[in-house]
Design an enzyme around this catalytic site. Sequence first.
Site, PDB file in Angstrom:
ATOM      1  N   ASP A  63      45.397  93.114  53.012  1.00  0.00           N
ATOM      2  CA  ASP A  63      46.211  92.744  54.258  1.00  0.00           C
ATOM      3  C   ASP A  63      45.863  92.638  55.477  1.00  0.00           C
ATOM      4  OD1 ASP A  63      48.658  92.846  55.540  1.00  0.00           O
ATOM      5  OD2 ASP A  63      49.264  94.940  55.529  1.00  0.00           O
ATOM      6  N   VAL A  64      45.593  91.237  55.366  1.00  0.00           N
ATOM      7  CA  VAL A  64      45.628  90.652  56.475  1.00  0.00           C
ATOM      8  C   VAL A  64      45.797  91.297  58.839  1.00  0.00           C
ATOM      9  CG1 VAL A  64      44.368  88.355  56.188  1.00  0.00           C
ATOM     10  CG2 VAL A  64      46.885  88.540  56.958  1.00  0.00           C
ATOM     11  N   ASN A  90      44.476  81.062  55.876  1.00  0.00           N
ATOM     12  CA  ASN A  90      45.700  80.181  55.528  1.00  0.00           C
ATOM     13  C   ASN A  90      46.917  81.473  54.937  1.00  0.00           C
ATOM     14  OD1 ASN A  90      47.737  78.448  53.670  1.00  0.00           O
ATOM     15  ND2 ASN A  90      47.126  80.463  51.927  1.00  0.00           N
ATOM     16  N   TYR A 155      58.153  81.818  64.003  1.00  0.00           N
ATOM     17  CA  TYR A 155      57.275  81.077  62.994  1.00  0.00           C
ATOM     18  C   TYR A 155      56.260  80.050  63.818  1.00  0.00           C
ATOM     19  CZ  TYR A 155      55.180  77.253  59.854  1.00  0.00           C
ATOM     20  OH  TYR A 155      53.931  76.860  58.764  1.00  0.00           O
ATOM     21  N   LYS A 159      52.932  79.507  65.372  1.00  0.00           N
ATOM     22  CA  LYS A 159      52.033  78.241  65.088  1.00  0.00           C
ATOM     23  C   LYS A 159      50.494  77.767  66.489  1.00  0.00           C
ATOM     24  CE  LYS A 159      51.197  79.019  60.811  1.00  0.00           C
ATOM     25  NZ  LYS A 159      50.306  78.838  60.210  1.00  0.00           N
ATOM     26  N   THR A 190      55.882  73.786  48.434  1.00  0.00           N
ATOM     27  CA  THR A 190      55.475  74.921  47.899  1.00  0.00           C
ATOM     28  C   THR A 190      56.892  76.260  47.930  1.00  0.00           C
ATOM     29  OG1 THR A 190      54.899  76.686  50.251  1.00  0.00           O
ATOM     30  CG2 THR A 190      52.883  74.877  49.077  1.00  0.00           C
TER      31      THR A 190
END
Length: 243
Positions: A63-64, A90, A155, A159, A190
């Site tokens: 879990d980053v 990523n 989001y 970014k 995706t």
Amino acid sequence: MNELQDKVAIVTGASAGMGEAIAAAFAGAGARLVLAARRRDLLDAVAGRLRDGGGTALAVPTDVTDEDEVAALFRQAIAAFGRVDILVNNAGVSVNIPTDALTLADWRRVIDVNLTGAFLCGREALRVMKTQGGGRILNIGSVGAKVPRRDAAPYTASKFALEGLTRSLALDGREHGIAASIIHPGNTATSFGRQGTSAVRQEGAMTPADVARVVLLMASLPATVNLLETIMLPVSMPFLGRG
């Protein structure tokens, strides 16, 4: 071609989609892979496919957003391979909710994965790469950091901030031979976020393998060269002139 022969690369969010494609491209170029994602079953399956194809891959469920798990990821990479040459940040999540309907939990979840996770992994990479005298950090951004879509505030913010983090990592790592860069992909086919919406289908989409080719190029540049930032998108996607 073995552009990354025997290089050790950590790829986060490697259990599917763009992360899996990047890992496959790196393995095909001779890299030794350390794959990170939360789902052990999916991660083990990806690692197994890479090994079946002749690659070297270690799956480390991570879990980053967890500082201890990120530290453990790098420890396991070094224990297995002795070094870390490349980090690909990523891992990412998104929500498509009008800003006035967002909960604080929605906001924090996206920022934690997309930005804090990249910071934790990037910080650990700097620590390791400084002792090695070099390395490369590649962040997966988004054209959303240039031309946002509606209903994507966390989001978009993550970014935009990831681009700033990239520049800080590049500056802080420069005297140590560490390069940091960011790629901003456009629509990619995706299961992530908006990629299945009718608007995206009308605009066109790349494949994860398309994006992986450019990431591989960025990763395989000479150690003295850095492609700091690039935008990649389908020719048919209305990026220029998009309102």
